[in-house]
Design an enzyme around this catalytic site. Structure first.
Site, short mmCIF file in Angstrom:
data_model
loop_
_atom_site.label_atom_id
_atom_site.label_comp_id
_atom_site.label_asym_id
_atom_site.label_seq_id
_atom_site.Cartn_x
_atom_site.Cartn_y
_atom_site.Cartn_z
N ARG A 1 -10.21 4.24 -3.43
CA ARG A 1 -11.10 3.10 -2.40
C ARG A 1 -10.95 3.39 -1.10
O ARG A 1 -9.71 4.03 -0.76
CB ARG A 1 -10.69 1.80 -2.85
CG ARG A 1 -11.11 1.55 -4.42
CD ARG A 1 -10.68 0.30 -4.69
NE ARG A 1 -11.21 -1.04 -3.94
CZ ARG A 1 -10.55 -1.82 -3.23
NH1 ARG A 1 -9.50 -1.54 -2.70
NH2 ARG A 1 -11.08 -2.85 -2.43
N LYS B 1 2.81 4.12 -9.58
CA LYS B 1 1.18 4.18 -9.76
C LYS B 1 0.78 5.41 -10.70
O LYS B 1 1.49 6.45 -10.78
CB LYS B 1 0.50 4.45 -8.44
CG LYS B 1 -0.91 4.54 -8.48
CD LYS B 1 -1.61 4.50 -6.90
CE LYS B 1 -3.16 4.59 -7.48
NZ LYS B 1 -3.79 4.59 -6.10
N ARG C 1 -1.32 -5.89 -1.39
CA ARG C 1 -0.08 -5.43 -0.98
C ARG C 1 0.91 -6.47 -1.31
O ARG C 1 0.97 -7.59 -1.09
CB ARG C 1 0.00 -5.30 0.33
CG ARG C 1 -0.88 -4.30 1.08
CD ARG C 1 -0.20 -3.62 2.57
NE ARG C 1 -0.20 -4.59 3.37
CZ ARG C 1 -1.08 -5.48 4.04
NH1 ARG C 1 -2.40 -5.02 4.03
NH2 ARG C 1 -0.89 -6.13 4.93
#
Length: 245
Positions: free
Chosen positions: A42, A108, A240
């Protein structure tokens, strides 16, 4: 819904291949690649993998024409829930970070990129790109390149390969897409809540700070602020986590 399957040894981006397929009038397609040279995420970010070769990562895209009027809100979350439920059915280790990231044990694991292209006859081409790290980074790898850390599916499932993982995911994603077309995101709202990485935490969405309070039936992030509960749509916004003082 039946998908044709196509595998490439190398390509720039499976999403690019899938978008071109739809522009050329193609039907539902799942395209995978052993190696991407120009993978993207993204907001124009590159999708990084430090390793080359089979089973370092799984990268694939699903392309399908859908009605142009279909509300795609929450689609990335429904995809994330489906992937997480297949790979971690106990629901203990894979979490989802709104709007499009998968985390394993706090780092991640992968991401989801949805792109669209207009088609004739009140149709819209939808491409769902998914990238998952399979193999852990080797010793000495530059971990600073991975701002959210680097998790690998093989730490959860040591036998995981790209082909086997794709074979597990494909039927579940096919079923999810058929349901989403008629039901929208609402059936996955509770599933997302069980894996919500940011739930109850202080976050920043764009320039707005607040506390994450789950998602709406349309997949909007519900941000608690001094002015009240603010729904935030995915679009070009990112979330965030704010570090505690």
């Amino acid at each position: 819904m039946v998908f044709a399957r196509k595998h490439l040894a190398e390509c720039g981006s499976t999403n690019t291949e899938a978008l071109a397929h739809l522009r050329d009038g193609g039907g539902p397609l799942l395209v995978s690649a052993s190696r991407q040279t120009a993978g993207r995420g993204r907001l124009g970010r590159a999708w990084l993998t430090e390793q080359a070769g089979d089973d370092a990562a799984l990268t694939f895209s699903i392309a399908l024409p859908l009605p142009a009027a279909l509300d795609l809100s929450g689609l990335s979350l429904a995809v994330g829930c489906t992937v997480a439920d297949v790979l971690d059915p106990a629901g203990r280790r894979i979490q989802l970070k709104w709007p499009n990231d998968l985390f394993l044990d706090g780092a991640k694991l992968g991401g989801i990129l949805i792109e669209t292209v207009p088609l004739p006859a009140d149709q819209r081409g939808v491409v769902i790109g998914i990238g998952l790290n399979l193999r852990p980074l080797p010793e000495g790898a530059d971990r600073e390149a991975f701002a959210s850390g680097h998790a690998a599916l093989q730490t959860l499932d040591p036998a995981a390969t790209a082909a086997a993982t794709l074979d597990r995911l494909a039927p579940a994603l096919r079923g999810m897409l058929a349901d989403f077309e008629t039901l929208g995101f609402a059936p996955w709202q509770a599933a997302f809540a069980r894996r919500d990485l940011a739930g109850g935490q202080r976050v920043r969405v764009g320039e707005q700070a607040g506390t994450a309070r789950g998602v709406s039936e349309r997949g909007e992030l519900l941000l608690e602020t001094a002015a009240g509960l603010l729904p935030c749509s995915g679009g070009e916004l990112s979330l965030r986590l704010e570090k505690p003082l």
